[in-house]
Scaffold this motif. Structure first.
Motif, PDB file in Angstrom:
ATOM      1  N   HIS A 863     -14.739 -10.803  -0.897  1.00 48.69           N
ATOM      2  CA  HIS A 863     -13.611 -11.702  -0.662  1.00 48.69           C
ATOM      3  C   HIS A 863     -12.299 -10.919  -0.566  1.00 48.69           C
ATOM      4  CE1 HIS A 863     -16.737 -14.341  -2.256  1.00 48.69           C
ATOM      5  NE2 HIS A 863     -16.106 -15.347  -1.679  1.00 48.69           N
ATOM      6  N   TYR A 864     -11.472 -11.295   0.392  1.00 44.45           N
ATOM      7  CA  TYR A 864     -10.153 -10.688   0.571  1.00 44.45           C
ATOM      8  C   TYR A 864      -9.132 -11.803   0.797  1.00 44.45           C
ATOM      9  CZ  TYR A 864     -12.778  -6.395   0.921  1.00 44.45           C
ATOM     10  OH  TYR A 864     -13.607  -5.344   0.647  1.00 44.45           O
ATOM     11  N   PRO A 865      -8.769 -12.500  -0.282  1.00 46.38           N
ATOM     12  CA  PRO A 865      -7.829 -13.628  -0.128  1.00 46.38           C
ATOM     13  C   PRO A 865      -6.460 -13.205   0.384  1.00 46.38           C
ATOM     14  CG  PRO A 865      -8.200 -13.090  -2.456  1.00 46.38           C
ATOM     15  CD  PRO A 865      -9.210 -12.327  -1.674  1.00 46.38           C
ATOM     16  N   ASP A 866      -6.077 -11.945   0.162  1.00 44.54           N
ATOM     17  CA  ASP A 866      -4.745 -11.498   0.600  1.00 44.54           C
ATOM     18  C   ASP A 866      -4.666 -11.252   2.100  1.00 44.54           C
ATOM     19  OD1 ASP A 866      -3.661 -11.670  -1.896  1.00 44.54           O
ATOM     20  OD2 ASP A 866      -3.992  -9.560  -2.401  1.00 44.54           O
ATOM     21  N   ILE A 867      -5.761 -11.487   2.818  1.00 48.38           N
ATOM     22  CA  ILE A 867      -5.712 -11.279   4.268  1.00 48.38           C
ATOM     23  C   ILE A 867      -4.813 -12.332   4.916  1.00 48.38           C
ATOM     24  CG2 ILE A 867      -7.666 -12.753   4.968  1.00 48.38           C
ATOM     25  CD1 ILE A 867      -8.477 -10.334   6.814  1.00 48.38           C
ATOM     26  N   ARG A 868      -4.494 -13.379   4.176  1.00 46.92           N
ATOM     27  CA  ARG A 868      -3.570 -14.402   4.689  1.00 46.92           C
ATOM     28  C   ARG A 868      -2.173 -14.247   4.101  1.00 46.92           C
ATOM     29  NH1 ARG A 868      -7.820 -17.956   2.644  1.00 46.92           N
ATOM     30  NH2 ARG A 868      -9.442 -18.253   4.208  1.00 46.92           N
ATOM     31  N   ALA A 869      -1.912 -13.125   3.410  1.00 44.40           N
ATOM     32  CA  ALA A 869      -0.621 -12.930   2.752  1.00 44.40           C
ATOM     33  C   ALA A 869       0.502 -12.843   3.783  1.00 44.40           C
ATOM     34  CB  ALA A 869      -0.644 -11.663   1.904  1.00 44.40           C
ATOM     35  N   SER A 870       1.691 -13.299   3.373  1.00 43.23           N
ATOM     36  CA  SER A 870       2.844 -13.236   4.271  1.00 43.23           C
ATOM     37  C   SER A 870       3.420 -11.832   4.353  1.00 43.23           C
ATOM     38  CB  SER A 870       3.923 -14.212   3.795  1.00 43.23           C
ATOM     39  OG  SER A 870       4.294 -13.917   2.441  1.00 43.23           O
ATOM     40  N   ASN A 871       3.200 -11.023   3.299  1.00 41.38           N
ATOM     41  CA  ASN A 871       3.677  -9.644   3.288  1.00 41.38           C
ATOM     42  C   ASN A 871       2.840  -8.799   4.256  1.00 41.38           C
ATOM     43  OD1 ASN A 871       3.811  -6.791   2.512  1.00 41.38           O
ATOM     44  ND2 ASN A 871       5.049  -7.500   0.792  1.00 41.38           N
ATOM     45  N   PRO A 872       3.444  -8.219   5.300  1.00 38.78           N
ATOM     46  CA  PRO A 872       2.663  -7.475   6.311  1.00 38.78           C
ATOM     47  C   PRO A 872       1.878  -6.317   5.724  1.00 38.78           C
ATOM     48  CG  PRO A 872       4.894  -7.908   7.090  1.00 38.78           C
ATOM     49  CD  PRO A 872       4.886  -8.278   5.643  1.00 38.78           C
ATOM     50  N   SER A 873       2.468  -5.593   4.763  1.00 37.68           N
ATOM     51  CA  SER A 873       1.785  -4.435   4.191  1.00 37.68           C
ATOM     52  C   SER A 873       0.535  -4.861   3.427  1.00 37.68           C
ATOM     53  CB  SER A 873       2.745  -3.681   3.257  1.00 37.68           C
ATOM     54  OG  SER A 873       2.079  -2.601   2.642  1.00 37.68           O
ATOM     55  N   ILE A 874       0.672  -5.919   2.604  1.00 33.81           N
ATOM     56  CA  ILE A 874      -0.476  -6.416   1.843  1.00 33.81           C
ATOM     57  C   ILE A 874      -1.544  -6.939   2.799  1.00 33.81           C
ATOM     58  CG2 ILE A 874      -1.225  -8.184   0.213  1.00 33.81           C
ATOM     59  CD1 ILE A 874       1.504  -7.956  -1.142  1.00 33.81           C
ATOM     60  N   ARG A 875      -1.108  -7.669   3.814  1.00 35.86           N
ATOM     61  CA  ARG A 875      -2.049  -8.230   4.777  1.00 35.86           C
ATOM     62  C   ARG A 875      -2.795  -7.123   5.520  1.00 35.86           C
ATOM     63  NH1 ARG A 875       1.336 -11.128   7.255  1.00 35.86           N
ATOM     64  NH2 ARG A 875       1.697  -9.844   9.121  1.00 35.86           N
ATOM     65  N   SER A 878      -5.517  -5.565   3.403  1.00 37.46           N
ATOM     66  CA  SER A 878      -6.691  -6.426   3.322  1.00 37.46           C
ATOM     67  C   SER A 878      -7.489  -6.388   4.620  1.00 37.46           C
ATOM     68  CB  SER A 878      -6.277  -7.862   3.001  1.00 37.46           C
ATOM     69  OG  SER A 878      -5.805  -7.964   1.676  1.00 37.46           O
ATOM     70  N   GLU A 879      -6.806  -6.305   5.747  1.00 40.19           N
ATOM     71  CA  GLU A 879      -7.509  -6.240   7.028  1.00 40.19           C
ATOM     72  C   GLU A 879      -8.330  -4.964   7.129  1.00 40.19           C
ATOM     73  OE1 GLU A 879      -4.469  -8.860   9.861  1.00 40.19           O
ATOM     74  OE2 GLU A 879      -4.416  -6.660   9.895  1.00 40.19           O
ATOM     75  N   ARG A 880      -7.739  -3.835   6.708  1.00 43.08           N
ATOM     76  CA  ARG A 880      -8.488  -2.574   6.744  1.00 43.08           C
ATOM     77  C   ARG A 880      -9.705  -2.648   5.819  1.00 43.08           C
ATOM     78  NH1 ARG A 880      -3.296  -0.279   7.360  1.00 43.08           N
ATOM     79  NH2 ARG A 880      -3.003  -0.088   5.099  1.00 43.08           N
ATOM     80  N   ALA A 881      -9.513  -3.213   4.624  1.00 45.53           N
ATOM     81  CA  ALA A 881     -10.623  -3.342   3.674  1.00 45.53           C
ATOM     82  C   ALA A 881     -11.704  -4.262   4.223  1.00 45.53           C
ATOM     83  CB  ALA A 881     -10.106  -3.862   2.340  1.00 45.53           C
ATOM     84  N   ALA A 882     -11.287  -5.345   4.876  1.00 44.00           N
ATOM     85  CA  ALA A 882     -12.254  -6.301   5.428  1.00 44.00           C
ATOM     86  C   ALA A 882     -13.073  -5.668   6.550  1.00 44.00           C
ATOM     87  CB  ALA A 882     -11.526  -7.541   5.940  1.00 44.00           C
ATOM     88  N   ILE A 883     -12.455  -4.805   7.342  1.00 40.55           N
ATOM     89  CA  ILE A 883     -13.177  -4.118   8.412  1.00 40.55           C
ATOM     90  C   ILE A 883     -14.212  -3.161   7.832  1.00 40.55           C
ATOM     91  CG2 ILE A 883     -12.915  -2.379  10.236  1.00 40.55           C
ATOM     92  CD1 ILE A 883     -10.176  -3.720  10.846  1.00 40.55           C
ATOM     93  N   ASN A 884     -13.835  -2.467   6.778  1.00 37.51           N
ATOM     94  CA  ASN A 884     -14.714  -1.460   6.206  1.00 37.51           C
ATOM     95  C   ASN A 884     -15.825  -2.056   5.350  1.00 37.51           C
ATOM     96  OD1 ASN A 884     -14.785   0.500   3.379  1.00 37.51           O
ATOM     97  ND2 ASN A 884     -15.476   1.353   5.319  1.00 37.51           N
ATOM     98  N   ALA A 885     -15.548  -3.182   4.692  1.00 33.90           N
ATOM     99  CA  ALA A 885     -16.483  -3.719   3.703  1.00 33.90           C
ATOM    100  C   ALA A 885     -17.878  -3.999   4.260  1.00 33.90           C
ATOM    101  CB  ALA A 885     -15.895  -4.975   3.063  1.00 33.90           C
ATOM    102  N   PRO A 886     -18.043  -4.620   5.434  1.00 33.82           N
ATOM    103  CA  PRO A 886     -19.405  -4.846   5.933  1.00 33.82           C
ATOM    104  C   PRO A 886     -20.162  -3.545   6.182  1.00 33.82           C
ATOM    105  CG  PRO A 886     -17.856  -6.267   7.071  1.00 33.82           C
ATOM    106  CD  PRO A 886     -17.030  -5.274   6.298  1.00 33.82           C
ATOM    107  N   ILE A 887     -19.435  -2.479   6.547  1.00 31.86           N
ATOM    108  CA  ILE A 887     -20.086  -1.193   6.802  1.00 31.86           C
ATOM    109  C   ILE A 887     -20.464  -0.516   5.486  1.00 31.86           C
ATOM    110  CG2 ILE A 887     -19.876   1.014   7.983  1.00 31.86           C
ATOM    111  CD1 ILE A 887     -19.671  -1.441   9.820  1.00 31.86           C
ATOM    112  N   GLN A 888     -19.454  -0.313   4.646  1.00 26.67           N
ATOM    113  CA  GLN A 888     -19.716   0.347   3.371  1.00 26.67           C
ATOM    114  C   GLN A 888     -20.644  -0.494   2.501  1.00 26.67           C
ATOM    115  OE1 GLN A 888     -16.937   0.972  -0.338  1.00 26.67           O
ATOM    116  NE2 GLN A 888     -16.428   2.551   1.188  1.00 26.67           N
ATOM    117  N   GLY A 889     -20.436  -1.810   2.524  1.00 26.31           N
ATOM    118  CA  GLY A 889     -21.276  -2.687   1.714  1.00 26.31           C
ATOM    119  C   GLY A 889     -22.717  -2.706   2.179  1.00 26.31           C
ATOM    120  N   SER A 890     -22.951  -2.661   3.485  1.00 26.89           N
ATOM    121  CA  SER A 890     -24.326  -2.624   3.996  1.00 26.89           C
ATOM    122  C   SER A 890     -25.017  -1.341   3.568  1.00 26.89           C
ATOM    123  CB  SER A 890     -24.338  -2.756   5.517  1.00 26.89           C
ATOM    124  OG  SER A 890     -23.835  -4.014   5.917  1.00 26.89           O
TER     125      SER A 890
END
Length: 972
Positions: A863-875, A878-890
């Protein structure tokens, strides 16, 4: 039935489990009901019937039946109480599907046959006999070796998964004996799945040789003294009784009293409307269309039927190896009013939050009779909360202070065994009065803790599993609420027991500080008064049991049962065994390395002082920041919230990349001093006083992607890109006569990326065994692979690995020491050559924004709830983590699957002394006797390379590099 007729008998129970394990989890869209096994069963049965009714295919049955096991208890349990006692309860998402599959069989207009007290195999044997006596032929639809004893001139088997006929010749080819000797062969070999003892050390080949020499089991046992091999002769003589009882267990009964005779098994034409009505209710649209087309039925004119959904935790009916609830026990099932798993989960959560905990109601158990009564209560309940209080957080060093059992909400008991109070209150042996001996308590609890019919529920049970194993107790049938929470909510909250209690029970648990104090005035749990300890330990067991009731149905409702059952829970014993084995270190080597690191760090300090214009405390961020950005006036300085200059590793790396000498030396000095303090100086302190080995501890629920982490000591962060880091690995050694085996997945994350993003060039390169980085460089820069300059390949390698982690142009520029514009052009060109990767990234981000999580190829969620954050840096993070997670997690899921299977695979290969010791990201480390190394490496590679199967068939091959040496560095 008459001569010329043909009977098909389907091993229904075998079909169920084949369907469940062969297919990914599936839920009914309208309500989240798990239906994966039902769908697989229906598709398999439809194909079988379609082919069977096709006169062009071959055999056309005149009679047909599906045979099921009625329950796990049969007459064989009276012969041998331990028969099938080692079987675990079915997965929770499979339980409600048993009844649905029986309804499916009837919807196919087929006899659905079972008999209390007998196994499906006994019914199949009886029908085979009756068909033979009537002059008919029989085909058994199964691949189960237990049924091969029935094969004969008029009986054959058919394995639909392999599309293979099994007759007399095939049985002989497979087992070395004809069907009539299969009973004797199985009596000798035993069966670990059914807990048939057999004769230890006698495998199928040896059994076949013995039966060929002596004829049958009775003759073999009577003349066992003639066997030439000493060990084999002694083993068979010592286990003659086991062989005889095993023969009775594997021999199928062919005289079962049947309610349905052969004539009631006549096969009728397909009833399209009846079957479509059921399929429509189950929402099996694709199969429904095929049935409608084949039977000429207008599906739109058929209304969906009504299906009955059995309860979940209370569904102790046919096929289940779960003890029934005590008489009068209440049930909380969705079957009573048609509720779905999602509604059940919601209702459970609401009830849990409304029901308060009263720690004063818990009991202290200090007498043998009270303990006996507690054990009986646990058996009657069938599910108990478990908490073991220890003298240390390290289960390899800890002793048991007390054990708490929860037998229901608000019902918990604490059994103290190791409390010590003030001197005036101590007994002569130093123990607080009112306790039983730990050995007596463990002896009383051992049958319960090892009993598979009683579920034990706890939080972070790996430590309990390991501690109990040190006392000769194997914890069986357990659920871990920490891992349930991790599977459900990884990345969206903490999974500690206190955090879960606060979130789901609305209860503020007693904190360690409240219980034991802190600092100099703090005490150990074993110093608590028994009344206070009972409240605290009982609360832990009670909370675990209540959380289990909340989280278990959520797993079903969200379709995550298979993740928990196949990736998380089985890893507990696998990791506990690894931790208990530990690994040897060479202390003298570490001492020499510590001296070398001290000398190098000292030389760097002199250089640093010269570059800074004088001595200062290098480890002080304030002094370092003042020198870098104040005295020397280097560019890029930024202050933290405290007003100090930032001297983080990133800041220093950026300055070093710009050519500044002092920051580079600071980075090198930090690395050397960290290696010295964290490893060469600290590791000897972790050597266990008894085993003389280092035992790390693995955390299962500490990352959002499923990666494991290790602590005390952390062996996963030893750097391997520096010479000093590799030297530290040389201090991890095999014991005399042994070697370490390092088995490492090669470029697993790039392979998974090629699979999920469907990149033809990368998939082809991996399939052909080509140099993936050279292929990438050739695609990007138009340079031939042959004679490619090293620096060109290196740039492609940096981009390949960087893309997986969402590297930016700035990061790539720093890594390659090139201008940012050039790095940006490289990344742009990469996406142009491999557009599927950009598509994958965009799709993954969009999915995460919509759902709040991403999934691995196996269905694990991060889960990456901060992917909807208004802060561009935080968002963006989260986007980078979300891209990597399916790869690293698999990749993490794949190595978890390998670890779960590894010990059994090594034992099955005759290599029980090969021990899995460590897991470091994509690498597993083993210790083996030198004479076992060559045999072990192919087994290890096979398990690891096939770990994704059968759940996922990757479109790229996995490759594992395995090497053996006397130390870890040489083996890597």
């Amino acid at each position: 039935m008459k001569k010329g007729d043909h009977l098909f008998l389907v091993d229904g129970s075998g079909y169920i489990f084949r369907a469940y394990h062969a297919l990914p989890p599936l839920t009914r869209k309208s309500d989240g009901l798990p239906v994966g096994a039902v769908s697989g069963f229906c598709n398999m049965l439809w194909k079988l019937l379609r082919d069977a009714r096709n006169t062009d295919v071959g055999i056309v049955p005149t009679h047909f039946a599906v045979i099921f096991d009625y329950s796990s208890k049969t007459f064989r349990n009276e012969l041998f109480t331990e028969y099938k006692a080692n079987r675990t309860a079915p997965p929770d998402d499979l339980i409600p599907q048993f009844g649905l599959i029986r309804q499916a069989t009837r919807a196919f207009d087929l006899p659905c046959i079972e008999k209390e007290g007998f196994e499906a195999d006994d019914l199949i044997a009886t029908y085979c006999r009756l068909a033979c006596e009537a002059g008919g032929d029989t085909t058994i639809i199964s691949s189960d070796k237990d049924l091969m004893q029935l094969v004969g001139p008029s009986v054959q088997m058919y394995d639909p998964m392999k599309d293979k006929q099994i007759g007399i010749a095939e049985v002989i080819e497979k087992w070395g004996v004809p069907p009539e000797k299969m009973i004797d062969l199985q009596a000798l070999t035993g069966d670990s799945i059914d807990n048939v003892p057999g004769v230890p050390g006698i495998g199928p080949k040896t059994a076949a040789q013995l039966l060929e020499e002596f004829g049958d089991l009775d003759t073999l046992l009577a003349r066992a003294g003639e066997i030439k091999q000493n060990k084999r002769r002694e083993t068979i003589l010592a286990n003659a009784a086991n062989a005889r009882i095993s023969r009775e267990l594997v021999k199928l009964r062919n005289d079962v009293p049947l309610e349905e005779g052969l004539e009631s098994l006549q096969l009728h034409p397909a009833n399209g409307p009846r079957l479509i009505s059921y399929l429509k209710a189950m929402e099996f649209t694709s199969l429904m269309r095929r049935v409608a087309e084949t039977t000429g039925t207008d599906a739109s004119a058929v209304e969906a039927g009504t299906v009955t959904v059995d309860g979940f935790e209370s569904a102790h009916g046919p096929d289940l190896d779960v003890a029934p609830k005590a008489a009068g026990a209440t049930t909380d099932t969705p079957a009573q009013d048609g509720k779905t798993p999602a509604l059940l989960a919601r209702r459970r959560a609401e009830a849990a939050a409304a029901q308060k905990l009263d720690t004063s109601a818990y009991r202290t158990v200090s007498e043998a009779q009270a303990l006996e009564d507690l054990v009986a209560e646990a058996y009657a309940t069938g599910v108990v909360g478990l908490d073991i209080q220890m003298t240390s957080i390290d289960p390899m060093l800890a002793e048991i202070t007390g054990i708490a059992l929860g037998t229901g909400a608000g019902q918990a008991s604490y059994i103290p065994v190791g409390h010590k109070a003030q001197a005036s209150d101590l007994l002569s042996d130093g123990a607080t009065p009112g306790q039983m001996r730990a050995a007596d308590v463990l002896a009383a609890l051992q049958p319960l803790l090892s009993d598979r019919s009683v579920l034990k529920v706890g939080h972070n049970l790996k430590n309990e599993w390991l501690l109990l194993s040190r006392h000769g107790i194997t914890l069986e049938a357990f659920d871990d609420v920490m891992l349930m929470s991790y599977v459900l909510d990884a990345g969206s909250g903490a999974h500690t027991l206190d955090a879960l209690a606060d979130r789901w029970l609305k209860h503020s648990a007693l904190t360690i500080k409240e219980l034991l104090g802190s600092g100099r005035t703090g005490i150990g749990f074993d110093r608590l008064p028994l009344e206070r300890a009972t409240a605290a330990a009982g609360e832990q067991a009670d909370m675990a049991l209540r959380l289990w009731a909340v989280l278990k149905p959520r797993l079903v409702a969200q379709g995550l049962v298979s993740i928990y059952e196949r990736l998380e829970r089985p890893l507990i014993p696998a990791l506990a065994r690894m931790e208990s084995r530990g690994i040897s270190i060479d202390r003298q080597m570490l001492s020499r390395l510590s001296g070398e690191l001290a000398q190098k760090a000292g030389a760097l300090e002199d250089d640093i002082y010269k570059a800074a214009g004088g001595p200062f405390t290098i480890g002080s961020p304030k002094q370092l920041g003042d020198i870098l950005f104040g005295t020397l006036g280097l560019p890029g300085g930024a202050k933290t919230k405290t007003g100090q200059w930032s001297t983080s590793a990133q800041v220093l790396e950026e300055l070093a990349a710009e050519g500044h000498d002092l920051p580079r030396k600071i980075v090198d000095w930090r690395q050397l001093t960290k290696l010295k303090s964290t490893y060469t100086d600290a590791l000897p302190g972790y050597v266990h006083p008894e085993t003389r080995r280092v035992h790390t501890s693995y955390s299962l629920a500490s990352t959002s992607t499923g990666r494991l982490s290790s602590t005390e000591p952390n062996l996963q962060n030893i750097p391997i890109r520096t010479a000093e880091g590799r030297k530290i690995r040389t201090a991890f050694v095999a014991e005399d006569g042994n070697k370490l085996i390092s088995a490492d997945y090669s470029q697993i994350e790039l392979r998974i990326l090629a699979h999920v993003a469907d990149i033809p060039q990368l998939k082809a390169a991996f399939a052909n065994g080509d140099d993936i980085h050279a292929i990438t460089a050739s695609e990007m820069f138009g340079v031939p692979v042959e004679g490619m300059p090293r620096e060109v390949r290196s740039r492609a390698k940096a981009i390949n690995f960087g893309i997986v982690y969402g590297i930016s142009a700035f990061g790539l520029a720093n890594q390659l020491s090139i201008p940012r514009e050039e790095a940006g052009a490289y990344i742009k060109r990469y996406f142009e050559r491999f557009p599927g990767i950009r598509d994958y990234m965009d799709t993954t981000k969009a999915f995460c924004r919509e759902h709040g999580y991403v999934e691995t190829i196996f269905g694990r969620r991060a889960h990456y709830p901060d992917i909807r954050a208004s802060n561009p840096s935080i968002r963006a993070n989260s986007e980078r983590a979300a891209i990597n997670a399916p790869i690293q997690g698999s990749a993490a899921d794949i190595i978890r699957r390998a670890m779960v299977r590894m010990d059994d695979a090594l034992v099955a290969a005759g290599l029980p002394d090969v021990r899995m010791l460590l897991q470091v990201h994509d690498e597993l480390i083993f210790e083996a006797r030198e004479e076992d190394v060559e045999a072990a490496m192919p087994v290890i590679r096979t398990v690891m390379e096939n770990a994704a199967m059968p759940a996922i068939a990757l479109s790229v091959p996995l490759q594992v590099d395995a090497r053996a040496a006397h130390n870890w560095d040489e083996a890597h």
